[in-house]
Write a protein that holds these residues in place. Structure first.
Motif, PDB file in Angstrom:
ATOM      1  N   GLY A 162       0.792  -1.226   0.000  1.00 30.79           N
ATOM      2  CA  GLY A 162       0.000   0.000   0.000  1.00 30.79           C
ATOM      3  C   GLY A 162       0.817   1.266   0.000  1.00 30.79           C
ATOM      4  O   GLY A 162       2.031   1.182  -0.003  1.00 30.79           O
ATOM      5  N   PRO A 163       0.132   2.393   0.000  1.00 30.39           N
ATOM      6  CA  PRO A 163      -1.312   2.507  -0.199  1.00 30.39           C
ATOM      7  C   PRO A 163      -1.729   2.115  -1.622  1.00 30.39           C
ATOM      8  O   PRO A 163      -1.007   2.370  -2.572  1.00 30.39           O
ATOM      9  N   LEU A 164      -2.898   1.489  -1.697  1.00 33.57           N
ATOM     10  CA  LEU A 164      -3.414   1.027  -2.987  1.00 33.57           C
ATOM     11  C   LEU A 164      -4.338   2.109  -3.544  1.00 33.57           C
ATOM     12  O   LEU A 164      -5.293   2.507  -2.880  1.00 33.57           O
ATOM     13  N   VAL A 165      -4.039   2.574  -4.728  1.00 36.51           N
ATOM     14  CA  VAL A 165      -4.728   3.775  -5.230  1.00 36.51           C
ATOM     15  C   VAL A 165      -5.466   3.563  -6.551  1.00 36.51           C
ATOM     16  O   VAL A 165      -6.147   4.469  -7.029  1.00 36.51           O
ATOM     17  N   ALA A 166      -5.297   2.394  -7.156  1.00 40.89           N
ATOM     18  CA  ALA A 166      -5.959   2.152  -8.440  1.00 40.89           C
ATOM     19  C   ALA A 166      -6.402   0.705  -8.536  1.00 40.89           C
ATOM     20  O   ALA A 166      -5.939  -0.162  -7.776  1.00 40.89           O
ATOM     21  N   PHE A 167      -7.327   0.468  -9.461  1.00 41.88           N
ATOM     22  CA  PHE A 167      -7.780  -0.903  -9.722  1.00 41.88           C
ATOM     23  C   PHE A 167      -7.786  -1.088 -11.235  1.00 41.88           C
ATOM     24  O   PHE A 167      -8.349  -0.273 -11.964  1.00 41.88           O
ATOM     25  N   ASP A 168      -7.149  -2.147 -11.691  1.00 41.59           N
ATOM     26  CA  ASP A 168      -7.134  -2.414 -13.131  1.00 41.59           C
ATOM     27  C   ASP A 168      -7.667  -3.825 -13.386  1.00 41.59           C
ATOM     28  O   ASP A 168      -7.108  -4.809 -12.897  1.00 41.59           O
ATOM     29  N   ILE A 169      -8.768  -3.892 -14.123  1.00 44.38           N
ATOM     30  CA  ILE A 169      -9.428  -5.178 -14.356  1.00 44.38           C
ATOM     31  C   ILE A 169      -8.508  -6.130 -15.114  1.00 44.38           C
ATOM     32  O   ILE A 169      -8.389  -7.301 -14.773  1.00 44.38           O
ATOM     33  N   GLU A 170      -7.852  -5.602 -16.148  1.00 50.73           N
ATOM     34  CA  GLU A 170      -6.987  -6.446 -16.972  1.00 50.73           C
ATOM     35  C   GLU A 170      -5.805  -7.005 -16.174  1.00 50.73           C
ATOM     36  O   GLU A 170      -5.404  -8.147 -16.364  1.00 50.73           O
ATOM     37  N   SER A 171      -5.254  -6.165 -15.272  1.00 51.93           N
ATOM     38  CA  SER A 171      -4.134  -6.624 -14.446  1.00 51.93           C
ATOM     39  C   SER A 171      -4.622  -7.565 -13.345  1.00 51.93           C
ATOM     40  O   SER A 171      -3.836  -8.318 -12.784  1.00 51.93           O
ATOM     41  N   GLY A 172      -5.898  -7.485 -12.997  1.00 53.67           N
ATOM     42  CA  GLY A 172      -6.463  -8.396 -12.015  1.00 53.67           C
ATOM     43  C   GLY A 172      -6.419  -7.902 -10.581  1.00 53.67           C
ATOM     44  O   GLY A 172      -6.385  -8.720  -9.663  1.00 53.67           O
ATOM     45  N   GLY A 173      -6.439  -6.581 -10.376  1.00 54.24           N
ATOM     46  CA  GLY A 173      -6.549  -6.135  -8.998  1.00 54.24           C
ATOM     47  C   GLY A 173      -6.077  -4.722  -8.733  1.00 54.24           C
ATOM     48  O   GLY A 173      -5.974  -3.894  -9.644  1.00 54.24           O
ATOM     49  N   THR A 174      -5.772  -4.490  -7.451  1.00 55.24           N
ATOM     50  CA  THR A 174      -5.382  -3.156  -6.985  1.00 55.24           C
ATOM     51  C   THR A 174      -3.903  -2.890  -7.284  1.00 55.24           C
ATOM     52  O   THR A 174      -3.102  -3.824  -7.386  1.00 55.24           O
ATOM     53  N   LEU A 175      -3.581  -1.590  -7.386  1.00 58.17           N
ATOM     54  CA  LEU A 175      -2.205  -1.186  -7.695  1.00 58.17           C
ATOM     55  C   LEU A 175      -1.750  -0.060  -6.784  1.00 58.17           C
ATOM     56  O   LEU A 175      -2.567   0.762  -6.331  1.00 58.17           O
ATOM     57  N   CYS A 176      -0.441  -0.027  -6.522  1.00 59.92           N
ATOM     58  CA  CYS A 176       0.144   1.016  -5.668  1.00 59.92           C
ATOM     59  C   CYS A 176       0.399   2.284  -6.492  1.00 59.92           C
ATOM     60  O   CYS A 176       0.197   2.288  -7.699  1.00 59.92           O
ATOM     61  N   ARG A 177       0.876   3.326  -5.819  1.00 60.40           N
ATOM     62  CA  ARG A 177       1.148   4.606  -6.492  1.00 60.40           C
ATOM     63  C   ARG A 177       2.120   4.460  -7.648  1.00 60.40           C
ATOM     64  O   ARG A 177       1.941   5.066  -8.700  1.00 60.40           O
ATOM     65  N   GLY A 182      -5.310   1.934 -14.853  1.00 67.27           N
ATOM     66  CA  GLY A 182      -6.721   1.590 -14.735  1.00 67.27           C
ATOM     67  C   GLY A 182      -7.495   2.715 -14.064  1.00 67.27           C
ATOM     68  O   GLY A 182      -7.265   3.884 -14.343  1.00 67.27           O
ATOM     69  N   THR A 183      -8.383   2.349 -13.131  1.00 68.62           N
ATOM     70  CA  THR A 183      -9.281   3.302 -12.494  1.00 68.62           C
ATOM     71  C   THR A 183      -8.744   3.691 -11.122  1.00 68.62           C
ATOM     72  O   THR A 183      -8.346   2.818 -10.354  1.00 68.62           O
ATOM     73  N   ALA A 184      -8.755   4.990 -10.824  1.00 67.21           N
ATOM     74  CA  ALA A 184      -8.380   5.432  -9.480  1.00 67.21           C
ATOM     75  C   ALA A 184      -9.432   4.954  -8.480  1.00 67.21           C
ATOM     76  O   ALA A 184     -10.629   5.012  -8.773  1.00 67.21           O
ATOM     77  N   VAL A 185      -9.000   4.454  -7.334  1.00 65.11           N
ATOM     78  CA  VAL A 185      -9.959   4.044  -6.295  1.00 65.11           C
ATOM     79  C   VAL A 185      -9.604   4.700  -4.962  1.00 65.11           C
ATOM     80  O   VAL A 185      -8.435   4.906  -4.648  1.00 65.11           O
ATOM     81  N   SER A 186     -10.642   4.984  -4.180  1.00 67.74           N
ATOM     82  CA  SER A 186     -10.443   5.578  -2.865  1.00 67.74           C
ATOM     83  C   SER A 186     -10.032   4.497  -1.871  1.00 67.74           C
ATOM     84  O   SER A 186     -10.278   3.299  -2.097  1.00 67.74           O
ATOM     85  N   ALA A 187      -9.419   4.941  -0.772  1.00 72.47           N
ATOM     86  CA  ALA A 187      -9.028   3.999   0.282  1.00 72.47           C
ATOM     87  C   ALA A 187     -10.261   3.279   0.842  1.00 72.47           C
ATOM     88  O   ALA A 187     -10.202   2.086   1.174  1.00 72.47           O
ATOM     89  N   GLU A 188     -11.390   4.015   0.910  1.00 80.40           N
ATOM     90  CA  GLU A 188     -12.634   3.416   1.441  1.00 80.40           C
ATOM     91  C   GLU A 188     -13.129   2.297   0.531  1.00 80.40           C
ATOM     92  O   GLU A 188     -13.607   1.266   1.011  1.00 80.40           O
ATOM     93  N   ALA A 189     -13.018   2.511  -0.775  1.00 78.81           N
ATOM     94  CA  ALA A 189     -13.468   1.477  -1.715  1.00 78.81           C
ATOM     95  C   ALA A 189     -12.583   0.237  -1.617  1.00 78.81           C
ATOM     96  O   ALA A 189     -13.070  -0.897  -1.693  1.00 78.81           O
ATOM     97  N   VAL A 190     -11.280   0.436  -1.420  1.00 74.66           N
ATOM     98  CA  VAL A 190     -10.362  -0.708  -1.269  1.00 74.66           C
ATOM     99  C   VAL A 190     -10.754  -1.530  -0.039  1.00 74.66           C
ATOM    100  O   VAL A 190     -10.791  -2.764  -0.096  1.00 74.66           O
ATOM    101  N   VAL A 191     -11.103  -0.841   1.044  1.00 76.67           N
ATOM    102  CA  VAL A 191     -11.527  -1.553   2.261  1.00 76.67           C
ATOM    103  C   VAL A 191     -12.787  -2.382   1.980  1.00 76.67           C
ATOM    104  O   VAL A 191     -12.882  -3.549   2.383  1.00 76.67           O
ATOM    105  N   LEU A 192     -13.738  -1.805   1.257  1.00 81.10           N
ATOM    106  CA  LEU A 192     -14.967  -2.537   0.927  1.00 81.10           C
ATOM    107  C   LEU A 192     -14.643  -3.781   0.090  1.00 81.10           C
ATOM    108  O   LEU A 192     -15.179  -4.864   0.340  1.00 81.10           O
TER     109      LEU A 192
END
Ligand SMILES: [Zn+2]
Length: 241
Positions: A162-177, A182-192
């Motif tokens: 972390g912190p994990l700040v993006a999500f890329d469907i093709e890569s298969g998950g969350t990404l660090c800075r 892909g798509t920027a994601v909030s810390a709250e969305a990562v927790v969900l």
């Protein structure tokens, strides 16, 4: 020649469409046989005893007769009609998204009792809670069941936690800075996402509507679409050989 065997199963009706003057085709996902397309005879002509039980979202105990081409529905008993869903346009829309995904994922002749149970569970939850995450959670769970569980605990590229700040469907998950795409994601969305995919679904389902639940919903829809498209393409490739 008709095989003539009668069988019973538990099913959820996914969709129905007209056949001829009086009949209706019922597309359902069953516990024991995967997806089944069957004819309900005469249901449009008269006030049929089971016509009203064979509506999308209905959870039924069904008896079928094995026909030569299509099976025939001979009996249907309601297990759960999900009346609250049917009386609410917003809930109907959300339920339809799940039914459509299952319709596209489930194959005729391919038994998948886990998918069936997940749909039954999700419809029941949709019927009983206000949670905005019932459908997205269902989508993420289904993707996991299909072998496409995304990485949401660390960066899918470098393994950093972390912190994990993006999500890329093709890569298969969350990404660090550093690796972000892909798509920027909030810390709250990562927790969900971590709650949904990490065995803490009830915590996620207790969350009220927020920008983060919208993010998770949006990502889930796109991930399911991406997966279905890719699967459709691979089926087309297989068929052409
Ligand atoms: Zn990284």
């Amino acid at each position: 020649m008709a095989k003539g065997a009668i069988y019973r199963d538990e099913a959820v009706v996914l969709r129905t469409y007209k056949l001829g003057e009086a009949d209706r085709i019922i597309v359902m996902v069953t516990k024991g046989r995967g997806k089944v397309r069957a004819v309900a005879k005469g249901v449009r002509k008269t006030r049929s005893k089971f016509g009203s039980r064979l509506e999308p979202t209905s959870h039924i105990a069904v008896q079928l007769y094995e026909g030569r081409e299509l099976d025939i529905v001979t009996q249907a008993e309601t297990i759960d009609q999900h009346r609250a869903i049917r009386d609410d346009l917003d809930l109907i829309t959300r339920a339809s998204a799940m039914l459509e995904a299952v319709d596209q994922l489930a194959q005729e002749g391919e038994v998948n009792p886990r998918l069936f149970q997940m749909l039954v569970g999700a419809l029941r939850t949709l019927d009983g809670t206000e949670s905005p995450l019932v459908v997205p959670s269902f989508f993420w769970k289904v993707l996991s069941l299909e072998g496409y569980r995304p990485e949401v605990d660390v960066c899918v590229q470098c393994g950093d936690d972390g912190p994990l700040v993006a999500f890329d469907i093709e890569s298969g998950g969350t990404l660090c800075r550093t690796c972000r795409r892909g798509t920027a994601v909030s810390a709250e969305a990562v927790v969900l996402l971590q709650q949904i995919l990490g065995g803490r679904l009830n915590e996620a389902l207790a969350e009220p509507v927020s920008p983060a639940t919208h993010e998770v919903d949006h990502l889930a829809t796109r991930a399911v679409e991406y997966h279905l498209e890719r699967r459709l393409r691979s089926v087309t490739v297989l068929d052409s050989h």
